[in-house]
Design a protein around this motif. Sequence first.
Motif, PDB file in Angstrom:
ATOM      1  N   GLU A  71       0.842  -1.187   0.000  1.00 48.24           N
ATOM      2  CA  GLU A  71       0.000   0.000   0.000  1.00 48.24           C
ATOM      3  C   GLU A  71       0.879   1.239   0.000  1.00 48.24           C
ATOM      4  O   GLU A  71       1.759   1.392   0.858  1.00 48.24           O
ATOM      5  CB  GLU A  71      -0.910   0.024   1.230  1.00 48.24           C
ATOM      6  CG  GLU A  71      -1.792   1.261   1.329  1.00 48.24           C
ATOM      7  CD  GLU A  71      -2.559   1.345   2.630  1.00 48.24           C
ATOM      8  OE1 GLU A  71      -3.420   2.250   2.739  1.00 48.24           O
ATOM      9  OE2 GLU A  71      -2.302   0.538   3.538  1.00 48.24           O
ATOM     10  N   ILE A  72       0.662   2.119  -0.962  1.00 43.80           N
ATOM     11  CA  ILE A  72       1.339   3.409  -0.981  1.00 43.80           C
ATOM     12  C   ILE A  72       0.622   4.337  -0.013  1.00 43.80           C
ATOM     13  O   ILE A  72      -0.592   4.442  -0.027  1.00 43.80           O
ATOM     14  CB  ILE A  72       1.329   4.012  -2.400  1.00 43.80           C
ATOM     15  CG1 ILE A  72       2.118   3.128  -3.370  1.00 43.80           C
ATOM     16  CG2 ILE A  72       1.908   5.437  -2.381  1.00 43.80           C
ATOM     17  CD1 ILE A  72       1.923   3.496  -4.830  1.00 43.80           C
ATOM     18  N   ARG A  73       1.384   5.002   0.851  1.00 43.44           N
ATOM     19  CA  ARG A  73       0.807   5.910   1.839  1.00 43.44           C
ATOM     20  C   ARG A  73       1.334   7.326   1.610  1.00 43.44           C
ATOM     21  O   ARG A  73       2.514   7.524   1.329  1.00 43.44           O
ATOM     22  CB  ARG A  73       1.166   5.459   3.262  1.00 43.44           C
ATOM     23  CG  ARG A  73       0.621   4.085   3.664  1.00 43.44           C
ATOM     24  CD  ARG A  73      -0.873   4.141   3.932  1.00 43.44           C
ATOM     25  NE  ARG A  73      -1.216   5.188   4.884  1.00 43.44           N
ATOM     26  CZ  ARG A  73      -1.172   5.030   6.226  1.00 43.44           C
ATOM     27  NH1 ARG A  73      -0.807   3.870   6.740  1.00 43.44           N
ATOM     28  NH2 ARG A  73      -1.516   6.023   7.016  1.00 43.44           N
ATOM     29  N   ARG A  74       0.447   8.308   1.750  1.00 40.23           N
ATOM     30  CA  ARG A  74       0.839   9.709   1.709  1.00 40.23           C
ATOM     31  C   ARG A  74       0.489  10.326   3.051  1.00 40.23           C
ATOM     32  O   ARG A  74      -0.649  10.218   3.523  1.00 40.23           O
ATOM     33  CB  ARG A  74       0.131  10.460   0.579  1.00 40.23           C
ATOM     34  CG  ARG A  74       0.344   9.881  -0.805  1.00 40.23           C
ATOM     35  CD  ARG A  74       1.815   9.691  -1.159  1.00 40.23           C
ATOM     36  NE  ARG A  74       2.563  10.909  -1.356  1.00 40.23           N
ATOM     37  CZ  ARG A  74       2.997  11.323  -2.551  1.00 40.23           C
ATOM     38  NH1 ARG A  74       2.719  10.620  -3.635  1.00 40.23           N
ATOM     39  NH2 ARG A  74       3.737  12.428  -2.647  1.00 40.23           N
ATOM     40  N   ILE A  75       1.485  10.979   3.651  1.00 40.24           N
ATOM     41  CA  ILE A  75       1.361  11.477   5.017  1.00 40.24           C
ATOM     42  C   ILE A  75       1.575  12.987   5.057  1.00 40.24           C
ATOM     43  O   ILE A  75       2.607  13.510   4.611  1.00 40.24           O
ATOM     44  CB  ILE A  75       2.391  10.782   5.946  1.00 40.24           C
ATOM     45  CG1 ILE A  75       2.292   9.255   5.830  1.00 40.24           C
ATOM     46  CG2 ILE A  75       2.181  11.246   7.384  1.00 40.24           C
ATOM     47  CD1 ILE A  75       0.973   8.668   6.253  1.00 40.24           C
ATOM     48  N   THR A  76       0.610  13.695   5.613  1.00 43.99           N
ATOM     49  CA  THR A  76       0.749  15.130   5.833  1.00 43.99           C
ATOM     50  C   THR A  76       1.754  15.389   6.952  1.00 43.99           C
ATOM     51  O   THR A  76       1.764  14.680   7.957  1.00 43.99           O
ATOM     52  CB  THR A  76      -0.608  15.744   6.212  1.00 43.99           C
ATOM     53  OG1 THR A  76      -1.531  15.511   5.141  1.00 43.99           O
ATOM     54  CG2 THR A  76      -0.496  17.236   6.456  1.00 43.99           C
ATOM     55  N   TYR A  77       2.607  16.380   6.767  1.00 46.79           N
ATOM     56  CA  TYR A  77       3.585  16.718   7.805  1.00 46.79           C
ATOM     57  C   TYR A  77       3.666  18.233   7.964  1.00 46.79           C
ATOM     58  O   TYR A  77       3.057  18.990   7.189  1.00 46.79           O
ATOM     59  CB  TYR A  77       4.951  16.104   7.486  1.00 46.79           C
ATOM     60  CG  TYR A  77       5.698  16.761   6.339  1.00 46.79           C
ATOM     61  CD1 TYR A  77       6.654  17.743   6.575  1.00 46.79           C
ATOM     62  CD2 TYR A  77       5.473  16.373   5.012  1.00 46.79           C
ATOM     63  CE1 TYR A  77       7.346  18.335   5.528  1.00 46.79           C
ATOM     64  CE2 TYR A  77       6.161  16.965   3.960  1.00 46.79           C
ATOM     65  CZ  TYR A  77       7.102  17.935   4.225  1.00 46.79           C
ATOM     66  OH  TYR A  77       7.785  18.527   3.199  1.00 46.79           O
ATOM     67  N   ASP A  78       4.404  18.667   8.953  1.00 47.68           N
ATOM     68  CA  ASP A  78       4.537  20.099   9.232  1.00 47.68           C
ATOM     69  C   ASP A  78       5.523  20.719   8.239  1.00 47.68           C
ATOM     70  O   ASP A  78       6.683  20.986   8.570  1.00 47.68           O
ATOM     71  CB  ASP A  78       4.995  20.303  10.673  1.00 47.68           C
ATOM     72  CG  ASP A  78       4.926  21.770  11.103  1.00 47.68           C
ATOM     73  OD1 ASP A  78       4.655  22.634  10.237  1.00 47.68           O
ATOM     74  OD2 ASP A  78       5.144  22.046  12.301  1.00 47.68           O
ATOM     75  N   ILE A  79       5.049  20.953   7.038  1.00 52.72           N
ATOM     76  CA  ILE A  79       5.916  21.488   5.986  1.00 52.72           C
ATOM     77  C   ILE A  79       6.367  22.914   6.309  1.00 52.72           C
ATOM     78  O   ILE A  79       7.459  23.335   5.919  1.00 52.72           O
ATOM     79  CB  ILE A  79       5.205  21.417   4.625  1.00 52.72           C
ATOM     80  CG1 ILE A  79       6.201  21.662   3.478  1.00 52.72           C
ATOM     81  CG2 ILE A  79       4.023  22.362   4.557  1.00 52.72           C
ATOM     82  CD1 ILE A  79       5.621  21.390   2.106  1.00 52.72           C
ATOM     83  N   ASP A  80       5.542  23.654   7.057  1.00 50.25           N
ATOM     84  CA  ASP A  80       5.936  25.017   7.431  1.00 50.25           C
ATOM     85  C   ASP A  80       7.192  25.013   8.292  1.00 50.25           C
ATOM     86  O   ASP A  80       8.063  25.879   8.138  1.00 50.25           O
ATOM     87  CB  ASP A  80       4.801  25.707   8.178  1.00 50.25           C
ATOM     88  CG  ASP A  80       3.608  26.008   7.284  1.00 50.25           C
ATOM     89  OD1 ASP A  80       3.801  26.142   6.063  1.00 50.25           O
ATOM     90  OD2 ASP A  80       2.477  26.105   7.808  1.00 50.25           O
TER      91      ASP A  80
END
Length: 230
Positions: free
Chosen positions: A197-206
């Motif tokens: 499973e490919i996962r995309r994870i939101t992170y604190d890009i700021d």
Amino acid sequence: MKLLLISDLHGNLEALNAVLGNVIYDRAVCMGDLVDYGPDPGAVIDWVRKNDVPVIRGNHDNAVGFMVDCGCGYKYKHLSVATREYTWKVLSDADMEFLRGLPLSRDLEIDGLKLKMVHGSPESFFDYLYPDIAPEKLAEYTAGITSDYLLTGHTHFPAVLKAPTTTVLNPGSVGQPRDKDWRASCMVLDTATRTQEIRRITYDIDATCRKIEQSMPLADELTTILRRGY
């Protein structure tokens, strides 16, 4: 076992921590490129080293460790060159030695599955196995590979590719996605069911962008690429 596949961390500690904190896994393996472009190469190396994560040498690890050309694509090469002095400045002698000591490939056997880890292709860490690679070219790159899975990175594009003798799994990039999705990319391989499973994870890009703006050259270009995902 749930195996976390990661690659191309590129000094982005916030992205790495988000993956580790939001993905359920039993063991992690990394297909290289721990450094360049990002503000925290030392912390990324430290995590890999302390957790005894199987890892191989990417072209950027090679460039930093041996002070040679990275051999990457024209579009981003100037950024790699520009951030190299910063990377050398913040890495310790032990970090540099670690990068130089990384193998170019690695064979693992986990739960009866045979895995071969490379960065680009079995031939070179400069080769790109993109998702749209021609079937005949993929067959050429994977000829002679008898492992159940060939684990790759380098493209910064996640992909599952069926080759004649193996299946190629590329988790995409944790720290520098280039597929127009800024979220950290990784993959989970279930060794029991042989599914992925490919996962995309939101992170604190700021937070990552602030670090870049405070200490790195070409900050505007680096942060723009991070935010747009290419």
